[in-house]
Design an enzyme around this catalytic site. Structure first.
Site, PDB file in Angstrom:
ATOM      1  N   HIS A  20      81.731 -10.295  64.415  1.00  0.00           N
ATOM      2  CA  HIS A  20      82.449 -11.444  65.000  1.00  0.00           C
ATOM      3  C   HIS A  20      83.214 -12.200  63.924  1.00  0.00           C
ATOM      4  O   HIS A  20      82.798 -13.306  63.556  1.00  0.00           O
ATOM      5  CB  HIS A  20      81.446 -12.376  65.683  1.00  0.00           C
ATOM      6  CG  HIS A  20      82.063 -13.333  66.652  1.00  0.00           C
ATOM      7  ND1 HIS A  20      82.525 -14.572  66.279  1.00  0.00           N
ATOM      8  CD2 HIS A  20      82.290 -13.236  67.979  1.00  0.00           C
ATOM      9  CE1 HIS A  20      82.990 -15.210  67.344  1.00  0.00           C
ATOM     10  NE2 HIS A  20      82.856 -14.417  68.388  1.00  0.00           N
ATOM     11  N   PHE A  21      84.208 -11.827  63.439  1.00  0.00           N
ATOM     12  CA  PHE A  21      84.975 -10.596  63.606  1.00  0.00           C
ATOM     13  C   PHE A  21      85.124  -9.979  62.219  1.00  0.00           C
ATOM     14  O   PHE A  21      85.351 -10.713  61.264  1.00  0.00           O
ATOM     15  CB  PHE A  21      86.355 -10.902  64.192  1.00  0.00           C
ATOM     16  CG  PHE A  21      86.287 -11.601  65.524  1.00  0.00           C
ATOM     17  CD1 PHE A  21      86.047 -10.880  66.683  1.00  0.00           C
ATOM     18  CD2 PHE A  21      86.436 -12.977  65.604  1.00  0.00           C
ATOM     19  CE1 PHE A  21      85.996 -11.524  67.920  1.00  0.00           C
ATOM     20  CE2 PHE A  21      86.376 -13.614  66.832  1.00  0.00           C
ATOM     21  CZ  PHE A  21      86.157 -12.906  67.992  1.00  0.00           C
TER      22      PHE A  21
END
Length: 150
Positions: free
Chosen positions: A52-53
């Site tokens: 993420h991410f």
């Protein structure tokens, strides 16, 4: 007015959460029945950053809410003079008006500010904010319920 501070060792005695889900590192001040200010140091080592991410790591908004809820639990225990045991659980009951205003990235220090709006019959309502420096990252109204389990 008496304020209370907590280090990580004291927090570990009160919250059941452990790595990777313990999201409060220190309590800067806590006023019984009123408010708490706590810290979460956000590092690149957080496991959620792997997905993420990967190209631009950002702390998930739901984890900012969880951090505020953990701070709210500490405030509730302090306000009610409770030292929780293995039979005490503290649940989310509701989240209202959640707004995310800025991303929280590795290296940020998240300041959690939570105020009690109401406490009655084991259910508490809080107004919470998470800031990075003076910038608002997240805000919400939280409701939590303390219960005994067997």
């Amino acid at each position: 007015m008496t304020t209370t501070t907590l280090d990580i060792h004291q927090i570990l005695k009160l919250l059941p959460h452990r790595y990777p889900f313990l999201l409060v590192d220190r309590v800067l001040d806590m006023e019984k029945g009123k408010r708490i200010t706590a810290l979460k140091n956000v590092t690149m080592n957080e496991p959620f950053f792997n997905g993420h991410f990967p190209h631009r790591p950002v702390m998930p908004g739901v984890l900012m809410l969880e951090a505020m809820a953990q701070a709210a639990a500490l405030l509730s225990f302090h306000s009610l003079d409770i030292v929780p045991d293995d039979n005490t659980v503290y649940y989310f009951a509701a989240i209202d008006g959640a707004r995310f205003k800025r991303p929280v990235e590795p290296g940020d220090q998240l300041t959690l500010e939570v105020e009690i709006e109401r406490m009655k019959a084991g259910i508490s309502k809080f107004k919470g904010r998470a800031l990075v420096g003076s910038e608002l990252a997240c805000e919400a109204t939280l409701m939590c319920a303390m219960r005994q389990i067997n």
